[in-house]
Design a protein around this motif. Structure first.
Motif, PDB file in Angstrom:
ATOM      1  N   LYS A   1      17.775  23.402  38.633  1.00  0.00           N
ATOM      2  CA  LYS A   1      18.950  22.848  37.952  1.00  0.00           C
ATOM      3  C   LYS A   1      18.533  22.057  36.720  1.00  0.00           C
ATOM      4  CE  LYS A   1      22.036  22.405  41.955  1.00  0.00           C
ATOM      5  NZ  LYS A   1      22.769  21.436  42.822  1.00  0.00           N
ATOM      6  N   LEU A   2      17.477  21.299  36.855  1.00  0.00           N
ATOM      7  CA  LEU A   2      16.998  20.435  35.770  1.00  0.00           C
ATOM      8  C   LEU A   2      16.596  21.260  34.547  1.00  0.00           C
ATOM      9  CD1 LEU A   2      16.406  17.352  35.452  1.00  0.00           C
ATOM     10  CD2 LEU A   2      14.063  17.857  36.134  1.00  0.00           C
ATOM     11  N   ILE A   3      15.781  22.289  34.748  1.00  0.00           N
ATOM     12  CA  ILE A   3      15.285  23.090  33.632  1.00  0.00           C
ATOM     13  C   ILE A   3      16.371  24.027  33.089  1.00  0.00           C
ATOM     14  CG2 ILE A   3      13.483  24.664  32.861  1.00  0.00           C
ATOM     15  CD1 ILE A   3      12.484  21.892  33.700  1.00  0.00           C
ATOM     16  N   SER A   4      17.235  24.538  33.968  1.00  0.00           N
ATOM     17  CA  SER A   4      18.332  25.399  33.504  1.00  0.00           C
ATOM     18  C   SER A   4      19.247  24.641  32.558  1.00  0.00           C
ATOM     19  CB  SER A   4      19.129  25.929  34.702  1.00  0.00           C
ATOM     20  OG  SER A   4      18.335  26.735  35.528  1.00  0.00           O
ATOM     21  N   GLN A   5      19.450  23.358  32.825  1.00  0.00           N
ATOM     22  CA  GLN A   5      20.279  22.535  31.946  1.00  0.00           C
ATOM     23  C   GLN A   5      19.680  22.437  30.546  1.00  0.00           C
ATOM     24  OE1 GLN A   5      23.295  21.044  32.679  1.00  0.00           O
ATOM     25  NE2 GLN A   5      23.350  20.447  30.519  1.00  0.00           N
ATOM     26  N   VAL A   6      18.351  22.481  30.474  1.00  0.00           N
ATOM     27  CA  VAL A   6      17.680  22.400  29.170  1.00  0.00           C
ATOM     28  C   VAL A   6      18.083  23.572  28.287  1.00  0.00           C
ATOM     29  CG1 VAL A   6      15.436  22.514  28.017  1.00  0.00           C
ATOM     30  CG2 VAL A   6      15.716  21.087  30.046  1.00  0.00           C
ATOM     31  N   ILE A   7      18.096  24.771  28.848  1.00  0.00           N
ATOM     32  CA  ILE A   7      18.450  25.962  28.061  1.00  0.00           C
ATOM     33  C   ILE A   7      19.890  25.842  27.560  1.00  0.00           C
ATOM     34  CG2 ILE A   7      18.662  28.475  28.122  1.00  0.00           C
ATOM     35  CD1 ILE A   7      16.475  28.489  30.257  1.00  0.00           C
ATOM     36  N   LYS A   8      20.759  25.324  28.391  1.00  0.00           N
ATOM     37  CA  LYS A   8      22.145  25.071  27.963  1.00  0.00           C
ATOM     38  C   LYS A   8      22.171  24.024  26.852  1.00  0.00           C
ATOM     39  CE  LYS A   8      26.502  23.084  29.594  1.00  0.00           C
ATOM     40  NZ  LYS A   8      27.195  22.446  30.739  1.00  0.00           N
ATOM     41  N   ASP A   9      21.359  22.976  26.994  1.00  0.00           N
ATOM     42  CA  ASP A   9      21.322  21.914  25.976  1.00  0.00           C
ATOM     43  C   ASP A   9      20.857  22.453  24.625  1.00  0.00           C
ATOM     44  OD1 ASP A   9      22.216  20.037  27.774  1.00  0.00           O
ATOM     45  OD2 ASP A   9      20.226  19.245  28.236  1.00  0.00           O
ATOM     46  N   PHE A  10      19.886  23.380  24.638  1.00  0.00           N
ATOM     47  CA  PHE A  10      19.433  23.977  23.376  1.00  0.00           C
ATOM     48  C   PHE A  10      20.611  24.580  22.615  1.00  0.00           C
ATOM     49  CE2 PHE A  10      14.800  24.798  24.810  1.00  0.00           C
ATOM     50  CZ  PHE A  10      14.416  23.596  24.254  1.00  0.00           C
ATOM     51  N   ALA A  11      21.408  25.362  23.317  1.00  0.00           N
ATOM     52  CA  ALA A  11      22.555  26.009  22.678  1.00  0.00           C
ATOM     53  C   ALA A  11      23.560  24.968  22.197  1.00  0.00           C
ATOM     54  CB  ALA A  11      23.211  26.984  23.652  1.00  0.00           C
ATOM     55  N   SER A  12      23.804  23.944  23.017  1.00  0.00           N
ATOM     56  CA  SER A  12      24.749  22.890  22.621  1.00  0.00           C
ATOM     57  C   SER A  12      24.266  22.164  21.378  1.00  0.00           C
ATOM     58  CB  SER A  12      24.920  21.886  23.771  1.00  0.00           C
ATOM     59  OG  SER A  12      25.469  22.490  24.913  1.00  0.00           O
ATOM     60  N   GLY A  13      22.973  21.917  21.302  1.00  0.00           N
ATOM     61  CA  GLY A  13      22.415  21.239  20.138  1.00  0.00           C
ATOM     62  C   GLY A  13      22.550  22.053  18.865  1.00  0.00           C
TER      63      GLY A  13
END
Length: 425
Positions: A239-251
């Protein structure tokens, strides 16, 4: 460290027998101490200069009283005679400028871990397709510092010590590889979005192989990292690392929607910086702690450490975009501003320079306007305020490390924080 030495005659230049009041049992109760021009050190006593004469004092945390065996005539040095006290700050006098921190020295304690990672990366990424092999060689061979996996190994070993583990687990090592793959994939996509031709002084993947191959290569690395992540079989880390990939797109979306917008607030900038940079660092440092099986409080402190360090790194990078040359950066200088990306130095400079807003909102349509804007950022307080912000986040990161026991690994993590700040000193 303040030390007091009483009844010392600074005017004589002969050997005098003097009783030493130090508590050390290894030294005799008397020692010959030479005042004057002598380079010899006795009884573990270090020489210090005062008024042109050498005074030898014991270097310890207590008070060394050197009392003459027989009375002496008053000293010729004004203010220093019988029953006078000389206070000498040994800590201040012995302090020397610390040499700059190098990444090579910083990661020396995890050098073997990083070597194993380097040996695995090319095989993991490029095994299925010759084009991917070429792309991987280009990006992994472009002088990357391996800072993110290095952080994973440092936090892994620091928290493993805390948990009583004697060696890193397979999960620790796989996490470092996953983090580097995700970071690399994000760089490939960033270069496509920014239309950058150079990365770390070399041509980018999309410049060499075309945009289509670059996008697919980045997608493949994200997918490969996700596959290895799933095989870790730790739901919290997944969950922690998957959120990172989502954050990249959001950024990226947040940045694209605010280009040339001079009303961007510092909070918006920090949130975007978290999405694009700090999220990955925070997730990697917390993930390392989780695999060490430390408590939730320590794991959370490691998350905050990664977040604060990541934000500090991003602010420093944004400062260097204005203070370094294209050759030093390995990419065009002030590239973010030219593309309308409003960073911390610009936000701060806008507070003091209305003309800067006009230039940016015109999207640098006039000849020389970009150069004028760069000069305004440099001279209107933008750089100085951004430096203060970077140091503030660095201070928070150092405090987050207080939960770790003292070790070479914790020291290296502290040095990482200072290494980042030294880039703008």
């Amino acid at each position: 460290m303040m030390m007091s030495c009483r009844n010392i005659d600074l005017g004589t230049s002969v050997l005098d027998l003097m009783p030493c009041g130090c508590s050390s049992t290894s030294s005799p109760t008397t020692r010959r101490i030479l005042f004057g021009n002598c380079s010899k050190t006795v009884c573990g006593i270090g020489g210090r200069s005062y008024g042109g004469n050498l005074v030898f004092l014991r270097r310890d945390s207590g008070i060394c009283r050197a009392i003459p065996a027989k009375p002496k005539e008053p000293t010729l040095i004004t203010g220093l005679g019988q029953d006078k006290t000389v206070m000498i700050n040994l800590r201040q006098e012995s302090r020397k400028p610390k040499p700059p921190i190098s990444l090579e020295n910083l990661f020396e304690v995890v050098a073997d871990d990083l070597q194993r990672l380097n040996d695995n990366l090319l095989a993991i990424v490029g095994a299925e397709n010759p084009v991917l092999i070429s792309a991987a060689e280009q990006i992994f061979g472009a002088g990357g510092k391996r800072m993110r996996p290095g952080l994973v190994f440092l936090v892994s070993r620091a928290t493993a010590e805390l948990a009583g583990l004697k060696e890193l687990t397979v999960e620790h090592r796989r996490l470092a590889e996953i983090i580097e793959m995700i970071h690399t994939a994000s760089l490939i996509h960033d270069d496509v979005l920014d239309e950058s031709d150079m990365r770390r002084g070399k041509e980018t993947v999309h410049e060499l192989f075309g945009t289509r191959v670059a996008v697919l290569a980045g997608d493949f690395m994200f997918a490969q990292a996700s596959w290895y992540l799933a095989n870790l079989e730790n739901l919290e880390v997944i969950k922690l690392i998957s959120q990172v990939i989502k954050d990249f797109a959001s950024g990226e979306i947040k940045q694209a929607s605010s280009l040339f917008d001079c009303d961007v607030k510092l909070e918006d900038y920090l949130l975007k910086s978290y999405y694009k940079t700090a999220s990955l660092v925070a997730a990697s440092t917390k993930g390392a702690a989780i695999f060490s099986k430390v408590g939730t409080e320590v794991a959370e402190q490691m998350y905050q450490f990664g977040k604060n360090l990541g934000l500090s790194f991003q602010v420093v990078d944004d400062i260097l975009d204005f203070t370094q040359s294209s050759e030093q950066l390995g990419k065009p200088a002030a590239n973010d501003l030219a593309k309308g990306n409003i960073t911390a130095p610009v936000i701060f400079a806008l507070e003091n320079e209305p003309r800067l807003r006009e230039i940016i909102e015109s999207e640098f349509c006039e000849p020389g306007s970009l150069e004028e804007a760069i000069e305004m950022v440099r001279t209107r307080g933008g750089i100085k305020r951004a430096q203060e912000l970077a140091k503030e986040k660095a201070d928070h990161a150092l405090k987050n490390l207080n939960c770790l026991p003292r070790s070479g690994f914790r020291s290296a993590l502290e040095d990482m924080v200072m290494f980042n700040l030294e880039r703008i000193d």
